[in-house]
Scaffold this motif. Sequence first.
Motif, PDB file in Angstrom:
ATOM      1  N   GLU A 116       0.821  -1.199   0.000  1.00 27.21           N
ATOM      2  CA  GLU A 116       0.000   0.000   0.000  1.00 27.21           C
ATOM      3  C   GLU A 116       0.866   1.264   0.000  1.00 27.21           C
ATOM      4  O   GLU A 116       0.602   2.205  -0.740  1.00 27.21           O
ATOM      5  CB  GLU A 116      -0.835  -0.015   1.267  1.00 27.21           C
ATOM      6  N   ALA A 117       1.907   1.251   0.814  1.00 23.79           N
ATOM      7  CA  ALA A 117       2.818   2.389   0.875  1.00 23.79           C
ATOM      8  C   ALA A 117       3.488   2.620  -0.484  1.00 23.79           C
ATOM      9  O   ALA A 117       3.695   3.757  -0.897  1.00 23.79           O
ATOM     10  CB  ALA A 117       3.876   2.150   1.953  1.00 23.79           C
ATOM     11  N   GLN A 118       3.808   1.531  -1.180  1.00 26.81           N
ATOM     12  CA  GLN A 118       4.442   1.665  -2.493  1.00 26.81           C
ATOM     13  C   GLN A 118       3.479   2.247  -3.516  1.00 26.81           C
ATOM     14  O   GLN A 118       3.869   3.027  -4.378  1.00 26.81           O
ATOM     15  CB  GLN A 118       4.967   0.307  -2.971  1.00 26.81           C
ATOM     16  N   LEU A 119       2.220   1.869  -3.401  1.00 21.44           N
ATOM     17  CA  LEU A 119       1.200   2.407  -4.293  1.00 21.44           C
ATOM     18  C   LEU A 119       1.059   3.915  -4.054  1.00 21.44           C
ATOM     19  O   LEU A 119       1.031   4.715  -4.989  1.00 21.44           O
ATOM     20  CB  LEU A 119      -0.132   1.699  -4.038  1.00 21.44           C
ATOM     21  N   VAL A 120       0.985   4.282  -2.772  1.00 13.88           N
ATOM     22  CA  VAL A 120       0.888   5.691  -2.400  1.00 13.88           C
ATOM     23  C   VAL A 120       2.080   6.471  -2.939  1.00 13.88           C
ATOM     24  O   VAL A 120       1.913   7.524  -3.564  1.00 13.88           O
ATOM     25  CB  VAL A 120       0.821   5.850  -0.856  1.00 13.88           C
ATOM     26  N   SER A 121       3.283   5.937  -2.746  1.00 15.59           N
ATOM     27  CA  SER A 121       4.451   6.689  -3.180  1.00 15.59           C
ATOM     28  C   SER A 121       4.518   6.783  -4.705  1.00 15.59           C
ATOM     29  O   SER A 121       4.959   7.791  -5.247  1.00 15.59           O
ATOM     30  CB  SER A 121       5.731   6.117  -2.571  1.00 15.59           C
ATOM     31  N   ALA A 122       4.041   5.753  -5.411  1.00 11.63           N
ATOM     32  CA  ALA A 122       4.019   5.802  -6.882  1.00 11.63           C
ATOM     33  C   ALA A 122       3.107   6.933  -7.360  1.00 11.63           C
ATOM     34  O   ALA A 122       3.446   7.689  -8.269  1.00 11.63           O
ATOM     35  CB  ALA A 122       3.546   4.466  -7.455  1.00 11.63           C
ATOM     36  N   LEU A 123       1.941   7.070  -6.710  1.00  7.26           N
ATOM     37  CA  LEU A 123       1.011   8.135  -7.086  1.00  7.26           C
ATOM     38  C   LEU A 123       1.576   9.511  -6.767  1.00  7.26           C
ATOM     39  O   LEU A 123       1.507  10.423  -7.584  1.00  7.26           O
ATOM     40  CB  LEU A 123      -0.330   7.947  -6.368  1.00  7.26           C
ATOM     41  N   TYR A 124       2.155   9.650  -5.576  1.00  8.62           N
ATOM     42  CA  TYR A 124       2.672  10.964  -5.198  1.00  8.62           C
ATOM     43  C   TYR A 124       3.895  11.355  -6.011  1.00  8.62           C
ATOM     44  O   TYR A 124       4.071  12.521  -6.346  1.00  8.62           O
ATOM     45  CB  TYR A 124       2.931  11.045  -3.691  1.00  8.62           C
ATOM     46  N   THR A 125       4.738  10.372  -6.347  1.00 11.82           N
ATOM     47  CA  THR A 125       5.889  10.665  -7.201  1.00 11.82           C
ATOM     48  C   THR A 125       5.399  11.204  -8.537  1.00 11.82           C
ATOM     49  O   THR A 125       5.927  12.185  -9.064  1.00 11.82           O
ATOM     50  CB  THR A 125       6.730   9.380  -7.432  1.00 11.82           C
ATOM     51  N   ASP A 126       4.359  10.576  -9.064  1.00 13.95           N
ATOM     52  CA  ASP A 126       3.809  11.022 -10.344  1.00 13.95           C
ATOM     53  C   ASP A 126       3.245  12.438 -10.234  1.00 13.95           C
ATOM     54  O   ASP A 126       3.430  13.264 -11.126  1.00 13.95           O
ATOM     55  CB  ASP A 126       2.715  10.053 -10.809  1.00 13.95           C
ATOM     56  N   MET A 127       2.578  12.724  -9.117  1.00 12.09           N
ATOM     57  CA  MET A 127       1.961  14.036  -8.928  1.00 12.09           C
ATOM     58  C   MET A 127       3.005  15.146  -8.797  1.00 12.09           C
ATOM     59  O   MET A 127       2.693  16.319  -8.958  1.00 12.09           O
ATOM     60  CB  MET A 127       1.046  14.054  -7.698  1.00 12.09           C
ATOM     61  N   CYS A 128       4.244  14.768  -8.505  1.00 12.68           N
ATOM     62  CA  CYS A 128       5.315  15.762  -8.381  1.00 12.68           C
ATOM     63  C   CYS A 128       5.940  16.107  -9.721  1.00 12.68           C
ATOM     64  O   CYS A 128       6.757  17.021  -9.818  1.00 12.68           O
ATOM     65  CB  CYS A 128       6.407  15.256  -7.435  1.00 12.68           C
ATOM     66  N   ARG A 129       5.575  15.370 -10.750  1.00 14.65           N
ATOM     67  CA  ARG A 129       6.146  15.639 -12.070  1.00 14.65           C
ATOM     68  C   ARG A 129       5.481  16.865 -12.682  1.00 14.65           C
ATOM     69  O   ARG A 129       4.451  17.331 -12.204  1.00 14.65           O
ATOM     70  CB  ARG A 129       5.949  14.435 -12.986  1.00 14.65           C
ATOM     71  N   LYS A 130       6.069  17.344 -13.780  1.00  9.93           N
ATOM     72  CA  LYS A 130       5.448  18.445 -14.526  1.00  9.93           C
ATOM     73  C   LYS A 130       4.049  18.011 -14.945  1.00  9.93           C
ATOM     74  O   LYS A 130       3.837  16.863 -15.322  1.00  9.93           O
ATOM     75  CB  LYS A 130       6.263  18.736 -15.790  1.00  9.93           C
ATOM     76  N   LYS A 131       3.113  18.936 -14.890  1.00  5.74           N
ATOM     77  CA  LYS A 131       1.719  18.613 -15.149  1.00  5.74           C
ATOM     78  C   LYS A 131       1.508  17.792 -16.417  1.00  5.74           C
ATOM     79  O   LYS A 131       0.783  16.802 -16.413  1.00  5.74           O
ATOM     80  CB  LYS A 131       0.900  19.907 -15.241  1.00  5.74           C
ATOM     81  N   GLU A 132       2.170  18.208 -17.500  1.00  5.83           N
ATOM     82  CA  GLU A 132       1.905  17.531 -18.784  1.00  5.83           C
ATOM     83  C   GLU A 132       2.556  16.150 -18.881  1.00  5.83           C
ATOM     84  O   GLU A 132       2.239  15.374 -19.774  1.00  5.83           O
ATOM     85  CB  GLU A 132       2.315  18.421 -19.965  1.00  5.83           C
ATOM     86  N   LEU A 133       3.440  15.832 -17.934  1.00  6.14           N
ATOM     87  CA  LEU A 133       4.091  14.517 -17.953  1.00  6.14           C
ATOM     88  C   LEU A 133       3.425  13.515 -17.008  1.00  6.14           C
ATOM     89  O   LEU A 133       3.798  12.346 -16.976  1.00  6.14           O
ATOM     90  CB  LEU A 133       5.572  14.654 -17.565  1.00  6.14           C
ATOM     91  N   ARG A 134       2.468  13.985 -16.254  1.00  4.09           N
ATOM     92  CA  ARG A 134       1.833  13.099 -15.266  1.00  4.09           C
ATOM     93  C   ARG A 134       0.942  12.043 -15.903  1.00  4.09           C
ATOM     94  O   ARG A 134       0.352  12.265 -16.949  1.00  4.09           O
ATOM     95  CB  ARG A 134       0.964  13.926 -14.311  1.00  4.09           C
TER      96      ARG A 134
END
Length: 143
Positions: free
Chosen positions: A64-82
Amino acid sequence: WTRHQHHHHLPRARARGMPLPGMKPSYKEIAANVLEAKNCWLTLEEISRLAKNSGQIPCDSKAEAQLVSALYTDMCRKKELRTFKFKPSSDVFGLNVWPDEDPSRPNSYNEYLRSLPLPLREQARAEVSENGTELEPLREQAR
């Protein structure tokens, strides 16, 4: 060239979502697959439950923690790359390619359940049931 590159971006991402036999999909791909399969906005908890109950991730808090971190890592990217987008107002995630408002796409899992015929509704409700997960039970939203 950049336009050409961008043009190829979507089909490749879709193909990557379907891993080759023997290759484990990433947590990011799993979350994207869940959203794509349900075609509705989901909370982190619902994405996690659906992934667990369909056997895509192990039933433990580490997964679950890995899923959370995968989503948050993605959300930290530039908007158009998410890959994902987040609606803070309702605490739900969707795919970045989705428009924010689409009348044909449910804005929550409860809305999705209401759109299903009754016989399918119970099965879909079971898919987010607490199958031995350590999560708080889903908040009773709009009953």
